[in-house]
Design an enzyme around this catalytic site. Structure first.
Site, short mmCIF file in Angstrom:
data_model
loop_
_atom_site.label_atom_id
_atom_site.label_comp_id
_atom_site.label_asym_id
_atom_site.label_seq_id
_atom_site.Cartn_x
_atom_site.Cartn_y
_atom_site.Cartn_z
CB CYS A 162 -0.84 -0.04 1.13
SG CYS A 162 -2.22 -1.20 1.02
CE LYS A 178 -2.09 -0.41 -3.69
NZ LYS A 178 -3.23 0.40 -3.63
CE LYS A 196 2.03 -5.18 8.67
NZ LYS A 196 1.31 -4.47 9.35
C1 UDX Z 1 -0.89 0.14 5.55
C2 UDX Z 1 -2.02 1.16 6.40
O1 UDX Z 1 -1.40 0.98 7.92
C3 UDX Z 1 -3.30 0.68 6.42
O2 UDX Z 1 -4.32 1.56 6.93
C4 UDX Z 1 -3.70 0.43 4.86
O3 UDX Z 1 -5.16 0.07 4.68
C5 UDX Z 1 -2.68 -0.40 4.11
O4 UDX Z 1 -1.49 -0.03 4.13
P1 UDX Z 1 0.25 -2.11 6.05
O5 UDX Z 1 0.78 -1.85 4.69
O6 UDX Z 1 -0.39 -3.54 6.10
O7 UDX Z 1 -1.01 -1.10 6.25
O8 UDX Z 1 1.43 -1.91 7.04
P2 UDX Z 1 1.77 -0.83 8.22
O9 UDX Z 1 1.62 -1.54 9.54
O10 UDX Z 1 1.01 0.29 7.66
O11 UDX Z 1 3.17 -0.74 7.65
C6 UDX Z 1 3.68 -0.18 6.50
C7 UDX Z 1 5.28 -0.29 6.31
O12 UDX Z 1 5.76 0.66 7.39
C8 UDX Z 1 5.83 -1.27 6.75
O13 UDX Z 1 7.02 -1.80 5.93
C9 UDX Z 1 6.34 -1.35 8.09
O14 UDX Z 1 7.59 -2.18 8.68
C10 UDX Z 1 6.54 0.20 8.32
N1 UDX Z 1 6.74 0.97 9.50
C11 UDX Z 1 5.59 1.30 10.08
C12 UDX Z 1 7.76 1.41 10.07
O15 UDX Z 1 8.67 1.45 9.49
N2 UDX Z 1 7.83 2.32 11.30
C13 UDX Z 1 6.69 2.20 11.91
O16 UDX Z 1 6.71 2.79 12.88
C14 UDX Z 1 5.30 1.77 11.27
#
Ligand code: UDX
Length: 444
Positions: free
Chosen positions: A260, A263, A321
């Protein structure tokens, strides 16, 4: 209320299962017969803790079923959700071909009293274009937009206990029906924002872009910390206690990945550019995050005395993640490829045993457990913050490795526990020198 959900990917399957858990009769539709066959056997096709039990429970209760037959199911549905993928095209814009294929498929059988709801993330204006697309085919139904905010690995929780529900509608009828669908969430005091489809569409992109910017911001602050001796975890804690900032998405690491953020940030930037608006902050977020992989490789090389040639590198965690098997845009892909180009011997352990990872790195060895993965390692690198890596037996690790070097790109460990471990420890946004000093003050 009968609900049909088109698309049994990440968003569609979680939404369909959760709507049935809320008590609605749901049919999940997909044109991929093999997916439907697996779902009918009770096999969940995505790594989402707890989803399988919830799906089986609702199938047994007769509220949830799976089919490839669009015609047979859509005509009886009161609400049809479209939750198909909108992947990035090469120019960064959103590919809407799956959305329009689904809209076309239902156009001949949707009943005129039903509401069509787009749940896929689509550029601003798409909902209205879909309404016109249907009108041009003599189909006059209400079309609404209802974005999802599901984090992978926590999607069921995020669906059942969202911070808010956003609904972009134009007619009172559609508003009434959608209010009914989300009424069960009133019990959890979930606010519902009713707005125009355009505002709802932009809210989704703006939310994800802002979260991505927050991650890129703390990662850049981490770089500064390494030069001035501050501790990025302390800075993030101090920042996050300000309710205007919030403590989430301030964990420094190797950069954001997933299906997400990358993209949606590029689709938003592309959409703005096409409308003559320069979203410079989003552009810089994308650039900053792309550079992050390179910075992480530089950090690893520095820790490995500027060469990984012929060295055994143990990688712990490759998914984008924790609590997912998803490798889409994972930072590990760029980092591992850069290390391979420099002659490293890479072994991987990931608790999800991701099949995607094995397809991306078909020639690399994958271990069945964390300790075997560290046998003879010249360096151990933590790339993903799986809980399993939070309490490693460092003595056992020290026994297995050739060289006690741990590079923790998710700051899983504290400096004080690592200073007593005998490992040469590198992390993100923290340095030993100054911190030993401040920790001495703290312990006095
Ligand atoms: C995200 C949005 O949070 C969600 O609301 C949307 O609907 C879809 O996209 P997601 O992509 O599943 O969700 O993962 P998310 O937990 O948001 O993490 C996104 C990325 O950011 C991951 O690579 C994660 O490792 C990174 N991240 C997140 C960090 O590096 N630090 C943080 O503090 C939080």
């Amino acid at each position: 209320m009968k609900i049909a959900v088109i698309g049994t990917g990440y968003v569609g399957l979680v939404s369909g299962v959760c709507f049935s858990e809320l008590g609605f009769k749901v049919v999940c539709i997909d044109n991929d017969a093999s997916k439907i066959a697996e779902l009918r056997k009770g096999n969940v096709l995505i790594y989402e803790p707890g989803l399988d039990k919830l799906m089986q429970k609702n199938v047994q209760a007769g509220r949830l079923k799976f089919t490839t037959d669009v015609n047979g199911c859509i005509e009886n549905a009161d609400i049809v959700f479209i939750a198909v993928g909108t992947p990035s095209k090469s120019d960064g814009s959103a590919d809407l071909s799956y959305v329009y294929t689904a809209v076309n498929d239902i156009s001949s059988c949707i009943n005129s009293n039903a509401v069509l709801v787009i749940k896929s993330t689509v550029p601003v204006g798409t909902t209205s274009c879909i309404k016109k697309f249907l009108q041009d085919r003599g189909v006059d139904v209400d079309v609404a937009f209802n974005p999802e905010f599901l984090k992978e690995g926590a999607a069921v929780e995020d669906f059942m206990h969202p911070d808010r529900v956003i609904i972009g509608v134009e007619s009172k009828k559609a508003r009434k029906i959608l209010a009914q669908v989300y009424r069960p969430l009133y019990a959890f005091n979930v606010p519902i924002v009713f707005t125009s489809p355009e505002s709802a569409e932009l809210s989704k992109y703006a939310s994800n872009a802002f979260l991505a910017m927050k991650v890129a911001f703390i990662n850049e602050i981490a770089d500064l910390c390494e030069f001035c001796g501050a501790n990025v975890n302390d800075v993030a804690l101090a920042m996050g206690l300000d309710k205007r900032i919030g403590d989430k998405f301030l964990q420094a690491g190797p950069g954001y990945g997933g299906s997400c953020f990358p993209k949606d940030t590029s689709a938003l930037q592309d959409f703005a550019h096409k409308n003559g608006v320069d979203l410079s902050l989003v552009k810089e977020t994308i650039k900053s995050n792309n550079n992050r992989r390179i910075k992480m490789v530089e950090k690893i090389l520095l820790a490995c005395s500027n060469s990984v040639k012929g060295k055994n590198i143990s990688i712990l965690g490759v998914t984008f993640k924790a609590n997912t098997d998803d490798m889409r845009d994972s930072p590990s892909i760029g980092i591992i490829n850069a290390l391979l180009e420099r002659g490293a011997n890479i072994r991987i352990y990931d608790p999800s045993f991701s099949e995607q990872a094995k397809q991306i790195f078909p020639h690399l060895k994958f271990s069945s457990n964390v300790y075997d993965n560290c046998n003879g390692a010249d360096a151990v690198i933590i790339l993903t913050d799986w809980s399993e890596f939070r309490a490693l037996n460092l003595r056992e690790l020290d026994r297995r490795v050739k060289n006690p070097l741990l590079i923790d790109l998710r700051n899983i460990y504290t400096l004080s526990e690592m200073s007593a471990s005998g490992f040469n420890y590198y992390s993100v946004g923290r340095t030993f020198e100054k911190l030993r000093y401040t920790e001495k003050i703290a312990t006095k």
